[in-house]
Design an enzyme around this catalytic site. Structure first.
Site, mmCIF file in Angstrom:
data_model
loop_
_atom_site.group_PDB
_atom_site.id
_atom_site.type_symbol
_atom_site.label_atom_id
_atom_site.label_comp_id
_atom_site.label_asym_id
_atom_site.label_seq_id
_atom_site.Cartn_x
_atom_site.Cartn_y
_atom_site.Cartn_z
ATOM 1 N N ARG A 120 -12.224 -2.458 -10.467
ATOM 2 C CA ARG A 120 -12.400 -1.562 -11.602
ATOM 3 C C ARG A 120 -12.205 -2.331 -12.898
ATOM 4 O O ARG A 120 -12.940 -2.189 -13.848
ATOM 5 C CB ARG A 120 -11.387 -0.403 -11.532
ATOM 6 N N GLY A 180 -6.856 -8.163 -6.615
ATOM 7 C CA GLY A 180 -5.498 -8.220 -7.163
ATOM 8 C C GLY A 180 -4.789 -9.457 -6.636
ATOM 9 O O GLY A 180 -5.432 -10.455 -6.283
ATOM 10 N N ILE A 198 -3.325 -10.199 -3.834
ATOM 11 C CA ILE A 198 -3.663 -10.669 -2.488
ATOM 12 C C ILE A 198 -5.041 -11.335 -2.501
ATOM 13 O O ILE A 198 -5.206 -12.454 -1.999
ATOM 14 C CB ILE A 198 -3.625 -9.506 -1.468
ATOM 15 N N HIS A 239 -2.534 -5.133 12.525
ATOM 16 C CA HIS A 239 -1.867 -4.968 11.219
ATOM 17 C C HIS A 239 -0.594 -5.825 11.110
ATOM 18 O O HIS A 239 0.508 -5.296 10.981
ATOM 19 C CB HIS A 239 -1.535 -3.484 10.973
ATOM 20 N N ILE A 240 -0.807 -7.140 11.151
ATOM 21 C CA ILE A 240 0.341 -8.058 11.074
ATOM 22 C C ILE A 240 0.332 -8.904 9.795
ATOM 23 O O ILE A 240 1.028 -9.910 9.698
ATOM 24 C CB ILE A 240 0.390 -8.999 12.304
ATOM 25 N N GLY A 241 -0.442 -8.453 8.798
ATOM 26 C CA GLY A 241 -0.610 -9.248 7.571
ATOM 27 C C GLY A 241 0.689 -9.688 6.919
ATOM 28 O O GLY A 241 0.845 -10.844 6.532
ATOM 29 N N SER A 242 1.628 -8.781 6.780
ATOM 30 C CA SER A 242 2.879 -9.130 6.086
ATOM 31 C C SER A 242 3.995 -9.479 7.058
ATOM 32 O O SER A 242 5.152 -9.630 6.663
ATOM 33 C CB SER A 242 3.318 -7.959 5.193
ATOM 34 N N ILE A 250 -8.313 -6.906 5.264
ATOM 35 C CA ILE A 250 -6.847 -6.953 5.363
ATOM 36 C C ILE A 250 -6.219 -5.834 4.509
ATOM 37 O O ILE A 250 -5.017 -5.817 4.285
ATOM 38 C CB ILE A 250 -6.279 -8.331 4.944
ATOM 39 N N GLY A 289 0.832 -1.200 0.000
ATOM 40 C CA GLY A 289 0.000 0.000 0.000
ATOM 41 C C GLY A 289 0.870 1.254 0.000
ATOM 42 O O GLY A 289 1.924 1.290 0.634
HETATM 43 O O1 LIG Z 1 2.586 -3.516 2.676
HETATM 44 C C1 LIG Z 1 1.570 -2.998 3.119
HETATM 45 O O2 LIG Z 1 0.913 -2.187 2.469
HETATM 46 C C2 LIG Z 1 1.087 -3.345 4.449
HETATM 47 O O3 LIG Z 1 0.100 -2.878 4.888
HETATM 48 C C3 LIG Z 1 1.865 -4.293 5.277
HETATM 49 O O4 LIG Z 1 3.127 -3.877 5.508
#
Ligand SMILES: O=C(O)C(=O)CO
Length: 337
Positions: free
Chosen positions: A194, A171, A173, A303-306, A253, A93
């Site tokens: 989109r 996308g 993810i 916010h521990i996704g990655s 997420i 992001g």
């Molecule tokens: O990479 C991102 O955009 C995240 O939110 C995780 O670091």
């Protein structure tokens, strides 16, 4: 080429042709090692980032490795100066970046999508299960000594099998999440984006593009996997929740601000929807006193996704290559625009 320029521009002090700021003290070594070959690294030591330190150290750099989610805007670009020619975030992001400001100055921007797809997708599956099977509420039963499994209808949740899973944003993810959930014998995948994804991907993932209202009305699970933009901000509000099934589960997420969190609180509190699993909130950090955390039917993560070791190392590697490519005047490994 980079090496050619490297020879030409060598500075007397370090023998390295480029100065690069690394804006975070904990960037994985894998990324630093790649930069070090060609660059003198100036690293920000403060954590949380001290803006004054950042603004001082960025003066005169050729490249910037943006290690955190610190605001990247005109203020820092002005502080850096006109020689700055390459920037990469270490994130998928880029909502903390003032993209028009970078474009206006002709500075290429890289980011690090793709390498985090599987880590984030795994976590999303975890939230799908945790929210549908009432992990938060169930854990509280133990903590409060209310273990009542003599009731046959105790803590009954929603099944994943045979469900319709709707993706807001589809996308890399979102697709990785769909791929995993197909292993749970879901019935179909709907998505709202989109642009339509490739036909082969649609076939592989049993996915069909639908409009937003259809997504809301037909999905048993809705997974938000889109970036935060002016178009996606606040889209999940009371109007949207009122179009969802009462048994529906919302998983986010992406970014907290895509959801109107007050409206979500009301929808969960009144059981207008069944549950939510959130890795992202508005704001972050979320206060420990936030009303969202009082709900039995909200599973909330910080916010521990990655956040896996390997993924972080790979994000640092890609970001470093992005910065070097930009310095060499070559296209970024993964350009943000
Ligand atoms: O990479 C991102 O955009 C995240 O939110 C995780 O670091």
């Amino acid at each position: 080429s980079l090496l050619h320029r490297a020879k030409k521009n060598q500075t007397m002090s370090t023998g390295k042709p480029f100065k690069v700021i690394v804006t975070h003290p904990e960037v994985p070594q894998e990324g630093l090692d790649i930069l070090k070959e060609h660059c003198e690294i100036i690293q920000v030591n403060s954590l949380p980032t001290n803006r004054a330190e950042l603004l001082e150290k960025i003066k005169g750099v050729d490249g910037a490795f943006w290690g955190g989610h610190e605001k990247l805007n005109a203020e820092v670009l002005d502080a850096a100066g006109p020689q700055l020619k390459s920037v990469s975030t270490m994130s998928a992001g880029i909502d903390f970046v003032d993209v028009p400001e970078l474009k206006k100055r002709g500075i290429p921007l890289g980011h690090t999508p793709t390498v985090l797809n599987t880590a984030v997708a795994d976590l999303a599956v975890g939230l799908v299960i945790a929210a549908s099977r009432r992990f938060q509420e169930a854990r509280k039963k133990i903590d409060t000594d209310n273990w009542e499994n003599y009731h046959l209808n105790w803590l009954l949740g929603q099944d994943i099998r045979d469900s319709t899973v709707g993706f807001y944003g589809f996308g890399g993810i979102g697709q990785a999440i769909a791929k995993r959930l197909l292993g749970f014998d879901i019935d179909q995948v709907l998505y709202t984006t989109r642009r339509r994804v490739h036909k082969e991907i649609e076939e592989e993932l049993k996915a069909k593009k639908v409009d937003f209202d259809t997504l809301l009305a037909q999905s048993d699970f809705i997974v938000i996997a889109s970036p935060l933009t002016a178009d996606t901000q606040g889209v999940f509000n009371a109007t949207a929740f009122n179009k969802m099934k009462e048994t529906a589960i919302l998983v986010n997420i992406g970014r907290g601000k895509i959801v109107n969190q007050d409206d979500l609180y009301e929808a969960l509190k009144s059981n207008r929807i069944f549950a939510a699993g959130l890795d992202v909130t508005d704001p972050e950090p979320l206060a420990p006193t936030d009303k969202l955390l009082t709900l039995d039917n909200a599973v909330v993560l910080p916010h521990i996704g990655s956040a896996t070791k390997r993924t972080r190392a790979e994000m640092a590697t890609i970001a470093a290559h992005n910065v070097l490519r930009g310095l060499a005047g070559e296209p970024m490994f993964s350009p943000a625009y």
